[in-house]
Scaffold this active site. Structure first.
Site, PDB file in Angstrom:
ATOM      1  N   GLU A 104      40.222  53.926  44.555  1.00 39.47           N
ATOM      2  CA  GLU A 104      40.204  52.549  44.038  1.00 39.47           C
ATOM      3  C   GLU A 104      39.065  51.743  44.647  1.00 39.47           C
ATOM      4  OE1 GLU A 104      41.615  52.553  41.442  1.00 39.47           O
ATOM      5  OE2 GLU A 104      43.534  51.514  41.494  1.00 39.47           O
ATOM      6  N   THR A 150      37.261  46.230  36.407  1.00 40.34           N
ATOM      7  CA  THR A 150      38.084  45.544  37.416  1.00 40.34           C
ATOM      8  C   THR A 150      37.206  44.722  38.361  1.00 40.34           C
ATOM      9  OG1 THR A 150      39.804  47.199  37.260  1.00 40.34           O
ATOM     10  CG2 THR A 150      39.751  45.930  39.284  1.00 40.34           C
TER      11      THR A 150
HETATM   12  N1  HSE Z   1      45.515  44.234  41.109  1.00 40.60           N
HETATM   13  C1  HSE Z   1      44.310  44.747  40.535  1.00 40.60           C
HETATM   14  C2  HSE Z   1      43.596  43.615  39.809  1.00 40.60           C
HETATM   15  C3  HSE Z   1      44.654  45.833  39.574  1.00 40.60           C
HETATM   16  O1  HSE Z   1      44.237  42.938  39.022  1.00 40.60           O
HETATM   17  O2  HSE Z   1      42.411  43.402  40.053  1.00 40.60           O
HETATM   18  C4  HSE Z   1      43.487  46.428  38.874  1.00 40.60           C
HETATM   19  O3  HSE Z   1      43.933  47.443  38.015  1.00 40.60           O
END
Ligand code: HSE
Length: 306
Positions: A128, A181
């Site tokens: 991630e 993201t």
């Molecule tokens: N919590 C993260 C965001 C998840 O919303 O940026 C990304 O999949």
């Protein structure tokens, strides 16, 4: 065992009020991976089908997560990874986390399970970090553990798995545009007002309690996002219309799945979930953007051998 084939499920992160701390795992949408032991040490990504992603181990989320695991244990051999992507990158349903979680789960199985599923989360999070520049676990944790997971803390990692009501279904519309993201995190503001924070943590507590007690109305009332959705919703075509139509058709609540563009609705029962999916379809057809609709039960098992 020298090779393993696995299913790596899609996930919904945030669930409106739980930005970066809450996620859930989905049935019947996900990637597949084949992992083989090899005489040559290290990790090699030998095949990727369904996506244009790097084969170089250090540039691939599965590769980076796998290397993190290997750095924590002595092995006499290495691993080759084949990835069959069904979850599109930048879709908001945990594409990178499915690959990262799948890699560490598969290797751990081939090694005779030296690590627990919870321990694997830390390794998967390295993927991630590569994908989005941030160490959030709200996709990798539900992917590895199944059900709903609360990330109480990431340093040190403290994950609480939450059982969910048996009749809970998720409807997801995935508009086929890509929202990275990292870009969707860049639109967020670092400060929030005390007023918004109070509403948000009231809702998060309500949602967790509603999941524990199968209180569907409380789940619905709690699916509100005071902080992130107002900043990200505008990047998703017809977002407000989709949300409204989902609730008008019986959804408990609706919001952005992860960092979007997918939109989720939680529903009680499959009939309502399908009705919501059909209603979303009618609204979204007004755009000229292609989309998929998924109706999924909550997956209580997580990533698994197939
Ligand atoms: N919590 C993260 C965001 C998840 O919303 O940026 C990304 O999949």
């Amino acid at each position: 065992m020298t090779s393993i084939k696995i299913f790596c499920p899609a996930t919904i992160a945030n669930l409106s009020c739980g930005f970066d701390v809450l996620g859930t795992c989905l049935e019947n949408v996900g990637d597949e991976m084949i992992i083989r032991k090899s005489e040559q040490k290290g990790i090699r990504i030998t095949k990727i089908v369904g996506a244009n992603l790097p084969l170089e181990t250090e540039k691939n989320v599965a590769g980076v997560a796998a290397l993190a695991l290997l750095s924590a244990i002595e092995t006499e051999f290495g691993f080759e990874i084949e990835i069959y992507k069904n979850i599109k990158a930048g879709s908001g349903i945990g594409s990178s986390s499915a690959s990262a979680a799948g890699a560490v789960f598969g290797i751990n199985e081939l090694l005779g399970k030296p690590f627990s599923r919870k321990e694997l989360v830390e390794f998967a999070m390295q993927g991630e970090i590569l994908a989005s520049g941030s160490a959030h676990a709200d996709n990798v944790a539900p992917c590895l553990l199944g059900g709903f997971t609360l990330i109480r803390n990431t340093n040190p990692l403290d994950i609480v798995r939450i059982e969910s009501p048996s009749e809970l279904f998720a409807t997801i519309i995935h508009p086929k545009i890509e929202l990275k993201t990292s870009d969707m995190r860049a639109v967020l503001t670092p400060m929030v007002s005390l007023k918004s924070a109070i509403i948000q943590w009231g809702n998060l507590g309500g949602l967790i309690s509603g999941l524990h007690t199968s209180d569907y109305d409380l789940i619905g009332r709690s699916l509100q996002d005071e902080i992130v959705e107002p900043l990200r919703g505008k990047f998703i075509p017809n977002f407000n219309e989709i949300k409204t139509i989902a609730i008008e058709n019986g959804a408990l609540g609706s919001g952005i799945s992860g960092s979007g563009p997918s939109i989720f609705a939680l529903c009680r029962g499959i009939e309502t979930a399908e009705k919501v999916g059909n209603a979303m379809k009618i609204v979204f057809k007004k755009t000229n953007i292609e989309f998929d609709i998924h109706v999924c039960k909550i997956n209580s098992e997580g990533v698994k051998t197939i």
